[in-house]
Structure formats: structure tokens, C-alpha cells
Design an enzyme around this catalytic site. Sequence first.
Site, PDB file in Angstrom:
ATOM      1  N   ASN A  19       0.895  -0.455  -0.078  1.00 49.21           N
ATOM      2  CA  ASN A  19      -0.133   0.175  -0.139  1.00 49.21           C
ATOM      3  C   ASN A  19       0.752   1.204  -0.149  1.00 49.21           C
ATOM      4  O   ASN A  19       1.280   1.901  -1.149  1.00 49.21           O
ATOM      5  CB  ASN A  19      -0.905   0.040   1.282  1.00 49.21           C
ATOM      6  CG  ASN A  19      -1.877   1.143   1.194  1.00 49.21           C
ATOM      7  OD1 ASN A  19      -2.077   1.621  -0.141  1.00 49.21           O
ATOM      8  ND2 ASN A  19      -3.267   1.776   2.165  1.00 49.21           N
ATOM      9  N   ASP A  20       1.666   1.590   1.129  1.00 49.35           N
ATOM     10  CA  ASP A  20       2.262   2.925   1.472  1.00 49.35           C
ATOM     11  C   ASP A  20       3.254   2.813   0.396  1.00 49.35           C
ATOM     12  O   ASP A  20       3.782   3.677   0.250  1.00 49.35           O
ATOM     13  CB  ASP A  20       2.653   3.035   2.671  1.00 49.35           C
ATOM     14  CG  ASP A  20       1.422   3.260   3.851  1.00 49.35           C
ATOM     15  OD1 ASP A  20       0.526   3.967   2.911  1.00 49.35           O
ATOM     16  OD2 ASP A  20       1.805   2.065   5.016  1.00 49.35           O
TER      17      ASP A  20
END
Lengths: 495, 119
Positions: free
Chosen positions: A421-422
Amino acid sequence: MITPTIAAMDTTLIEQLVYMASAFFFVTGLKKLTKVKTARAGNRMASIAMLVAVLMTVYLVAFKGQFHGDSVEAIKASIPWMVGGLVVGGLIGIFLAKKVEMTEMPELVAFFNGMGGASSLFVALATVVAFGSGAVSIGSEQTLSAFKGGDISLSIGLSILIGSVTLTGSLVAYAKLSGKMWKNRFGPVGTPGLNILLAVAAIGLVVFGGFLATGAMSTTAFLILTAVALFLGVGLVVPIGGADMPVVISLLNSYSGIAAAMTGFILQNNLLIVAGMLVGAAGLILTQIMCKAMNRSLSNVLFAKFGEDDGEKGDTEYKGVTSTSAEELAPLLEAASKVIIVPGYGLAVAQAQHKCRELGDLLEATGIDVSYGIHPVAGRMPGHMNVLLAEADVAYEKLFDLDQINGEFKNAEIVIVIGANDVCNPEAYDNPASPIAGMPVLDVWDAQTVIVIKRSLSAGYAGIKNPLFERDNCLMFFGDAKQALEDMVTEFKDL
Amino acid sequence: MNMNLWIAALETSEASASSGTLPFYLIGLWILILASFTGLEIISKVPPTLHTPLMSGANAISGITVVGALYCVFSDVGTMAQVLGFLAIVLATVNVVGGFMVTDRMLAMFGSKKKGGKS
């Protein structure tokens, strides 16, 4: 005339040379560990250095007995304790090393690290206790520094302090990494105020126990110091988020090396100082490297800027997310000529590395070019993803660093982001106010289509929304990474 | 160099540098500083692939404190000190043996591949 603390410098030339050889192999081994080709040999070399050092020490203590006055009984009596300890510890170590899953590596390293710290703590405590109860014990009006010298007193205090912090800090890191503990606050534990108070108390006790207290009071002071430092270790690590644990372990690893070096000063043993400081310094560098990989400063990690609440950060509402399924993806994949796979934390947690390789192999078999883009902090600790993919037999030359792969995304028809994600959040570029602003990320959105396999739209560790998911070229495939990959493999085969 | 500083300290109950040689802690500090620079220097360049194994390998080396622990198990230092010494040996050995073995396990997986492109 009895003491557990014996000068290694008391040994003969040959014995010194053996310790020296051990130090030499530690340095060479560690050096070799930094290159892929020689890493395994380096690790073996370091383990042989350790074996040599241990055998030499057992020989010196048990057979020469020169450190121990002439009490033959005491020497004989010590042999079963030494051998027993080595055998018991060795068996536990072998058991843990054999049974651990590669995905559990971060917590195992944390646990081992705690054991190293505990050992330094116990050596220092054994010395303190022996000073209080041995045949030559501290006088009731005497300070430890008058009895043993200020250097020994200070080393004992520091060894207890650092060893204790390493022990409990590592155990908290272990609990966090293995998902046994998520909370970042337990009442006042971990608040900066309490930590400062504990740190000041600890330093005060180091000074008091070593230089001011007399007789039994000195022993008591060191025991209180142990309790305070154990608490401090908990307090320092509790507020730090799970994603930052690798940095923390790395730092604690450095501490455990320094603690070992301090016991070297207590026992007046050069080898302990050399090996301990090697690890102490190497741990600091590793900490720095990992901070860089996560785009965090060390103080930012230690004094938790984000993730400091009990999870639940930022409401991440998404609009216009396109969700997809394995059936839809299969023809899409078939039409591609270049596919890049971006594995992340979710893949590690779901143990999906083998399924991932299976899909990769399948795509390659149909002539599709498959490569892997690895973010430096992908997985559960830096470098972890490389270990997991190596375990799944993904060929080395298909794994690419952030710098190597970022230019390639625009040439790829499809990027499959698995449980990450990040590390692929465009906010890092687009939003200077974002907590991850400036973090190096994978430019997956440059590809024609991005497929994101993820359990839900929930935020990653940074606790922020990822606008990538709303982009037109992004397809969300919701599900457990392993199951999702399995479905994709099945559908692809059925084409 | 005064080889018997420690023993002398025991017998006279005070650390004396009367022999005119360097006390151990000064030599120790020299070693500490040089070893620190060595550590900083040899780790400065490491590919991301090796971060995990390197950390676990370095971790195993920090179990060197087992050498210190081995000195602590004499019966006449008192049972309490002996038990602490024994525990220190066990825990350090877990760190050492487990750490080296698991690092080898990881690196063996890397080794099974052809050594090609970096990282």
C-alpha cells in the site's frame, strides 16, 4: 581469592593468539556477509570464530583453572554448568532456527536479540552478586569503585542498564511483530515523561551503585537499577508502531553489542570488546540504512510521529474504486507482454510467496516477461521480501530495486501489486503535507493497468489514504493474497 | 603490561596503576574505538537483499557475551551467582546457535539460485 571475573589478559601468548584469530574471523566474516556471493561463507566464518572463542574459554576455565586460584573442586563443579548451559542453549537455538517460518523471521531476530541482551545483564548481575557473597567480598564501608576500580563499577552499571533495555525492548518488539500486541499505550507506560524519569533514575542508579553506595547497598542499588532499566526498555518500545520495529530491532541489536562490549570491560576481555563493538557499530549503520529506506529519521521513529494512537488513523473514504475478479483478470494478463509484480507486507503475512512464484512461472511459460519490483522495506523488515522470494525459488535476476524498476513501469501493460500500500502511494510525490511526503515509492501507476490485490481499502502503516486506488487504470482485487493468487492461477490455466 | 591488575586489585582491594603500565580500561577504550570504526566501515555498503540476513548474522555475533558468561559459574561464588551465570550461558547460546543457523538457512536459499543480477 575467588571471583567469576577473570582477566583474559592473564593468559599466555597462545591463548591470546587464539582470541585474536577469533576476532579476525569475526571481522572478515561480517565483511563477507555484506556481499551476496560471499554471505554464506561469511556467516560460517563468524560462527567458527564463535566456536573457537567458546572452546578456548571452556578450556581456559575448566582445564587450566588458572583463573581460579587453586580450588580444584570449584573448577570441577563448574564444568557441568558450562557444558549444560551450552547444550541446553544450543538445543533451544537449533530448535527455533529449524522450525521458524521465513515469514516469522523478524520476530525471531527480535527474540534472539533479547536473549543476547539478557545474557549481558545476567553476567553483570552474577558479578555483582559474587562481589557481595564471594570469599573476597566488598567491605561494608566500601564503595564498589574503591573495591574494584571506577572502570569496573561503571562497566557493570552500563552493562546492566543496556542489557536490560535490550531484553525488554526486544521482547516488546517480538510481541508487536508476532501480532501479540498492537497497543501503543498502557496507561502511563511509554509516555515521554515517564521514560525521561526512568532514564534519569537509571543513570542516577548507575552512579550511585558504582560510586556512592557502600557494601550491600551497592548490590541493592544495582538490583533496583535492573528493575528500572527493564521498565525503561518496555517504555521505549511500546509507543513505536509495528512497521517501525525493524529499525528498533536493528538499534537494539546495536545495544546488545554494546552491552557485550561493556561486559568485556568487566571481565577485561578484549575479544568481547572487539566483537561487541563490531556489532554495536554495524547495528547503528543498519539502523541508519533502514531509516533511509523508510524515509524516516531515527528520532522520528523513536518518538513516534505517526501511528501513535491505537491504530484507527484517518478515515479513508474512497470514491470510484473499480473492483475486479480473477475471471476478468485472466484475459487481461494473457494479452500482456510485460508484467511487473510488486509484492508487499500482505504477501508476507498471507505466506503467498509460493503462489506468487507459481503465477509468475505460469505467465512466463506463455512468453510474458515477468519481473519483480522490490521496495526496500517490502515485507516485514528490510530485505525480508528478498528472503521470502528466494525461499519460493524466484530467480535472483528477476528481482529489481526501486531505482532499477521505476523506469520500467511505463513499459509494462500490467503491474500486480500484492498486499502493498504505502510503498506505491502517489501522495509521496503529490502531497507535500502527507506523512510519507518524499518517501521513495514505486511508480506503479505508470503502467497501463495496475491490479491491486488487497484485503480491503484499509490504510497501511502510514494510516493514510492511497489515491492510487481511485485512479482509472487501477483495478482492485479484494481478498487474501494467497487465495487471490490461487484464483488467478486457476482462471489463467482455464483460458 | 600489567597482567595481574585484576588479581592485584583483588588482593589489595584497590586498583593500582603503581607498576606504571596502562590500566586495562585504557587499552580497552583504544580497542573499543578502533573496533567501532571497523564496524562502521565494513557495513557501509550492503545491498538491500542482505539486510535481513546481515541483521540476523550480526545479532548472532552479539552473543559473544557467552564467553563472559562461561566465567561466571564457579560454585564458590555462591549459588545465586552461579545460577545467573548458567542462565547467561543458556540465553547467549540460544542467541548464538539460533542466530547463525537461521542466517545460514536464509543464505542457503539465496545460494541455490544462480548468482546474477544484483539485489
